[in-house]
Design a protein around this motif. Sequence first.
Motif, PDB file in Angstrom:
ATOM      1  N   LEU A  73       0.842  -1.232   0.049  1.00  0.00           N
ATOM      2  CA  LEU A  73       0.001  -0.061  -0.138  1.00  0.00           C
ATOM      3  C   LEU A  73       0.977   1.327   0.116  1.00  0.00           C
ATOM      4  O   LEU A  73       0.421   2.298  -0.474  1.00  0.00           O
ATOM      5  CB  LEU A  73      -0.866   0.018   1.263  1.00  0.00           C
ATOM      6  CG  LEU A  73      -1.978  -1.027   1.393  1.00  0.00           C
ATOM      7  CD1 LEU A  73      -2.678  -0.671   2.845  1.00  0.00           C
ATOM      8  CD2 LEU A  73      -2.902  -0.801   0.220  1.00  0.00           C
ATOM      9  N   THR A  74       2.130   1.318   0.469  1.00  0.00           N
ATOM     10  CA  THR A  74       2.802   2.336   0.693  1.00  0.00           C
ATOM     11  C   THR A  74       3.877   2.557  -0.556  1.00  0.00           C
ATOM     12  O   THR A  74       4.308   3.454  -0.641  1.00  0.00           O
ATOM     13  CB  THR A  74       3.676   2.257   1.733  1.00  0.00           C
ATOM     14  OG1 THR A  74       4.780   1.014   1.926  1.00  0.00           O
ATOM     15  CG2 THR A  74       2.916   2.350   2.956  1.00  0.00           C
ATOM     16  N   GLU A  75       3.643   1.552  -1.649  1.00  0.00           N
ATOM     17  CA  GLU A  75       4.661   1.986  -2.683  1.00  0.00           C
ATOM     18  C   GLU A  75       4.054   2.515  -3.887  1.00  0.00           C
ATOM     19  O   GLU A  75       4.976   3.326  -4.482  1.00  0.00           O
ATOM     20  CB  GLU A  75       4.967   0.267  -3.159  1.00  0.00           C
ATOM     21  CG  GLU A  75       5.975  -0.055  -2.302  1.00  0.00           C
ATOM     22  CD  GLU A  75       5.598  -1.728  -2.158  1.00  0.00           C
ATOM     23  OE1 GLU A  75       5.308  -2.314  -3.030  1.00  0.00           O
ATOM     24  OE2 GLU A  75       6.194  -2.311  -1.221  1.00  0.00           O
ATOM     25  N   ASN A  76       2.790   3.128  -3.891  1.00  0.00           N
ATOM     26  CA  ASN A  76       2.251   3.682  -5.070  1.00  0.00           C
ATOM     27  C   ASN A  76       2.113   5.169  -4.458  1.00  0.00           C
ATOM     28  O   ASN A  76       2.290   5.443  -3.474  1.00  0.00           O
ATOM     29  CB  ASN A  76       0.944   3.251  -5.545  1.00  0.00           C
ATOM     30  CG  ASN A  76       0.534   3.483  -6.947  1.00  0.00           C
ATOM     31  OD1 ASN A  76       1.161   4.328  -7.434  1.00  0.00           O
ATOM     32  ND2 ASN A  76      -0.691   2.916  -7.367  1.00  0.00           N
ATOM     33  N   LEU A  77       1.527   5.957  -5.411  1.00  0.00           N
ATOM     34  CA  LEU A  77       1.185   7.422  -4.911  1.00  0.00           C
ATOM     35  C   LEU A  77       2.113   8.116  -4.273  1.00  0.00           C
ATOM     36  O   LEU A  77       3.310   8.215  -4.947  1.00  0.00           O
ATOM     37  CB  LEU A  77      -0.111   7.199  -4.103  1.00  0.00           C
ATOM     38  CG  LEU A  77      -1.387   6.580  -4.886  1.00  0.00           C
ATOM     39  CD1 LEU A  77      -2.526   6.382  -3.735  1.00  0.00           C
ATOM     40  CD2 LEU A  77      -2.045   7.034  -6.204  1.00  0.00           C
ATOM     41  N   CYS A  78       1.832   8.596  -2.879  1.00  0.00           N
ATOM     42  CA  CYS A  78       3.077   9.367  -2.305  1.00  0.00           C
ATOM     43  C   CYS A  78       4.213   8.632  -2.080  1.00  0.00           C
ATOM     44  O   CYS A  78       5.447   9.230  -1.963  1.00  0.00           O
ATOM     45  CB  CYS A  78       2.301  10.014  -1.256  1.00  0.00           C
ATOM     46  SG  CYS A  78       1.172  11.284  -1.460  1.00  0.00           S
ATOM     47  N   GLY A  79       3.977   7.316  -1.905  1.00  0.00           N
ATOM     48  CA  GLY A  79       5.188   6.635  -1.766  1.00  0.00           C
ATOM     49  C   GLY A  79       6.392   6.307  -2.659  1.00  0.00           C
ATOM     50  O   GLY A  79       7.401   5.924  -2.434  1.00  0.00           O
TER      51      GLY A  79
END
Length: 280
Positions: free
Chosen positions: A112-118
Motif C-alpha cells: 500500500l505504501t509503494e504507489n502514489l505518495c510512496g
Amino acid sequence: MRILRSIGLMKRELSAHRRKGRTVGFVPTMGCLHEGHLSLVRRARKETDISVVSIFVNPAQFGPKEDYLRYPRDMKRDASLCRKAGVSYIFYPDAKSMYPAGYSTYVRVRGLTENLCGRSRPSHFEGVTTVVAKLLNIIRPDRMYLGQKDAQQAIVLKRMSGDLDMDTDIVIMPTVREKDGLAMSSRNRYLSADERSAAPTIYRALQEAGVLIKSGNGDAAGIISGIRSKIRPIAAKIDYVSVVDTKELKDMKNIKGEALIAVAAWVGKTRLIDNIIVRR
Ligand code: AMP
C-alpha cells in the motif's frame, strides 16, 4: 483542557479515565490546526468521553530535502482552538522523548505504501506508521479520527491497525475545503497570492473527472490525461495523477467499483495533494 508533554503522564492520565469506563477519542496532527482538523475533533467529542489531540511534527516522516524545519508551528493558537473546541488533552511530546538516543524500531506496511505518495516520498509512510503506532500505544484510544484529505495515509493506517491487531476503530472523515474548493492544509500558507488563487484548479479537475466517471467513462488513462491537462498550466510540476482501487491502491486501467482519484502537484514551491473517491 490540559497540555501534556510527558509520555508517562499521558499514559497514567488516560489509564485513570479508562478505569472509570470512559471512552477515548484521538486525533493525531502536526499542529497548525484548521477547520479540517477541527472537524475531526468535533466528531471525537461527539462520539467519545475524553478527546485527545496530539501535536507533533514528526521528523521521521519528512525526507532529507523536505520542509521539517520550515513546517508551520503555532502552539499558542492551536491550544486556543482546541480549548474552544472542548478538547480534553493536547499531547505535545518533543522529538527527543519520542525518538530517544538508541531508538531503532520502525513499522512498515508493504504494498500500500509503494504507489502514489510512496513513489516520491520513499520513507514517508514508514515515519507515519511508526509514529502513529507509538501514539496508539501511548493513548490507546477507542477511536482514532483521520481525514480523507490524506487518503493513502488513512488506508495505510487502517491496514496497520488491522494487521497488528490494534484495538482502535478508525473513522475517516471527509475533506474540509475552502469556499473555492481548495482542500484545507497547513501547507496552504506557503502559497503566494497568485498560487493561492490558482490552487483550486486541482479540485476542479478532480470534480470534472468525477462527473465523467459517474456518467460511465471508465478509461483511466483518458481520465488521467484530462486531469493533467487541466492542472499543467498552474503546476510547476505534477508529481502524480492516479486512479487506484481503494483497497490495495493499485493502478486501475478500467474504472470499476470504487476508485480513488488522487493528485499530488507542486504549485510554486508547495506540494499539494488532493483526491476524490468515486464509484462507477
Ligand atoms: P496533519 O496535521 O496535516 O498531519 O493532519 C492531521 C489529520 O487531519 C490527518 O488525519 C489529516 O488527514 C486530517 N486533515 C488534514 N487536512 C484535512 C482537511 N482539509 N479535511 C479533513 N481532514 C484533514
